[in-house]
Design an enzyme around this catalytic site. Structure first.
Site, PDB file in Angstrom:
ATOM      1  N   SER A 170      39.151  48.370  35.564  1.00  0.00           N
ATOM      2  CA  SER A 170      39.071  47.012  35.039  1.00  0.00           C
ATOM      3  C   SER A 170      37.852  46.734  34.172  1.00  0.00           C
ATOM      4  CB  SER A 170      39.086  46.014  36.201  1.00  0.00           C
ATOM      5  OG  SER A 170      37.977  46.221  37.060  1.00  0.00           O
ATOM      6  N   HIS A 198      45.389  45.835  37.971  1.00  0.00           N
ATOM      7  CA  HIS A 198      45.397  45.456  36.556  1.00  0.00           C
ATOM      8  C   HIS A 198      46.547  46.081  35.773  1.00  0.00           C
ATOM      9  CE1 HIS A 198      41.490  43.302  36.173  1.00  0.00           C
ATOM     10  NE2 HIS A 198      41.221  43.978  37.266  1.00  0.00           N
ATOM     11  N   LYS A 229      46.390  38.709  38.839  1.00  0.00           N
ATOM     12  CA  LYS A 229      46.308  39.125  37.441  1.00  0.00           C
ATOM     13  C   LYS A 229      47.628  38.807  36.742  1.00  0.00           C
ATOM     14  CE  LYS A 229      42.406  41.176  38.760  1.00  0.00           C
ATOM     15  NZ  LYS A 229      41.798  40.945  40.079  1.00  0.00           N
TER      16      LYS A 229
END
Length: 401
Positions: A170, A198, A229
């Site tokens: 990330s 992610h 996310k």
């Protein structure tokens, strides 16, 4: 006598005092462009997701007021778990209150005679999972298959072995070397855990993450992830073999002793999953924006390597100039993330930019123009770009498999 409250601030505090920048625990101005949000697909404000959350709120209230094992399980949780298992091609899934707790639950797999092997760039929640577990702990250099291979070869052959990695890292936006990790895990009898926080929802033809990107859904033994996310909600997930998921239901303390995921969050995640399944163009749009940002920033003289994803790391180097750059961008109406030590190694501070599907072309242009103006004023890039640069080849999802 020592005072337990006699603590020294982290190094970044001194750098913030020097620059006057305050990039943490800040609210964004209403007219600022949010260029530092992890809501890649823009689903947190999608009317269908909001409506699903509101309906669950009206029906079930604000909280389950208890852990999943006792009074905290709703049909919504079970429906979401079944949908996730189907989406990821796994036998079973388990949802948790946060993504951090989903990763902490992995610690329950590590007993006294076991061994863990973690990428040095793993998220803090995976680091803490290993600390909560038992057995011997090994860390391999980021993405270094040779180093991991040597550690596995030197480990007790009779130990249970767990290789643990982020799927998409990330901070710098690169991907784990999944095929190589699977080959080493098979060679040394290890299991492979991949945190898709992610990448699930973002990468792959169907949005199933880094495993789908590499065409290797079967390469992952246990998926972890989060709904904060791409799903525009809050909560975590574990997905894998039914026996292991059931084991974690009854042994993982972060699951057993936390109040259940809220009804609104579960309903929002379920609605988002359906959008992820049926609207792949959202992923394409995120990558279109990311490609413009990567290449536009590189043309200006910034580096965004090694990212091949919509996590766009703008490398500055040291903490003080990074914080000054963040402040300049903030003052100009572009909200980004300043990342300094210890979140990244000292001397590798960066500004993290993340486009969303809901950004407009005009907003992406404004972000690039603001980086150009601020970078030139602070001497981070030349007045005129007269350097060679290479366009980035992103890990784009191919909508025609």
């Amino acid at each position: 006598m020592a005072d337990i409250f006699d603590k020294k601030p982290i190094a970044a505090f001194g750098e913030m005092a020097e620059t006057g920048a305050r990039p943490y625990y800040r609210t964004a101005a209403p007219d600022a462009i949010m260029a530092g949000c992890n809501d890649y697909l823009g689903l947190a404000t999608d009317p269908r997701v909001v409506e699903a959350a509101a309906a669950a709120l009206a029906r079930h209230g604000t909280s389950c007021s208890g852990s999943r094992i006792l009074n905290g399980t709703l049909p919504l949780h079970e429906e979401l778990e079944a949908a996730l298992a189907d989406f990821l091609g796994c036998e079973a899934a388990l949802v948790t209150t946060t993504g951090f707790q989903a990763n902490l639950a992995v610690g329950a797999l590590l007993g006294p005679g076991d061994a863990s092997f973690s990428d040095m760039a793993n998220h803090a929640s995976l680091v803490d999972a290993v600390l909560l577990g038992q057995g011997t702990r090994h860390r391999y250099r980021h993405g270094d298959l040779d180093h991991l291979g040597r550690l596995l070869a030197a480990a007790d052959p009779d130990a249970g072995k767990l290789v643990i990695t982020d799927g998409l890292f990330s901070m710098e936006g690169d991907l784990c070397p999944l095929p190589g990790l699977r080959e080493l895990a098979d060679r040394y009898g290890a299991r492979l855990v991949v945190d898709g926080a992610h990448d699930i929802g973002l990468l792959g033809v169907c949005g199933r993450g880094v495993a789908e990107h590499f065409g290797a859904m079967d390469a992952v033994d246990l998926f972890t992830g989060t709904f904060s996310k791409c799903f525009g909600s809050l909560g975590g997930l574990l997905a894998g073999p039914a026996g292991i998921v059931e084991y974690l239901r009854y042994t993982a303390r972060p699951v057993l002793f936390s109040a259940a995921m809220s009804p609104a969050s579960a309903a929002a995640a379920l609605a988002s999953l359906e959008i992820i399944r049926t609207e792949p163009a959202r992923r394409e749009r995120v990558f279109d924006h990311a490609e413009r940002l990567h290449n536009g920033l590189r043309a200006l003289g910034f580096s965004t390597s090694p990212s091949v994803t919509p996590v766009v790391p703008v490398h500055v180097g040291h903490g003080v100039p990074c914080l000054r750059m963040w402040q300049a961008l903030h003052d100009a109406g572009v909200y980004t993330n300043a990342v300094v030590a210890p979140a990244v190694p000292r001397g590798r501070a960066l500004i993290r930019v993340t486009p969303q599907a809901t950004h407009t072309e005009e907003q992406i242009t404004r972000i690039l123009d603001t980086f150009a103006a601020c970078g030139r004023r602070l001497g981070l890039v030349p007045e005129r770009a007269e350097h060679d640069w290479t366009p980035v080849a992103l890990a784009r999802p191919k909508l025609t498999p």
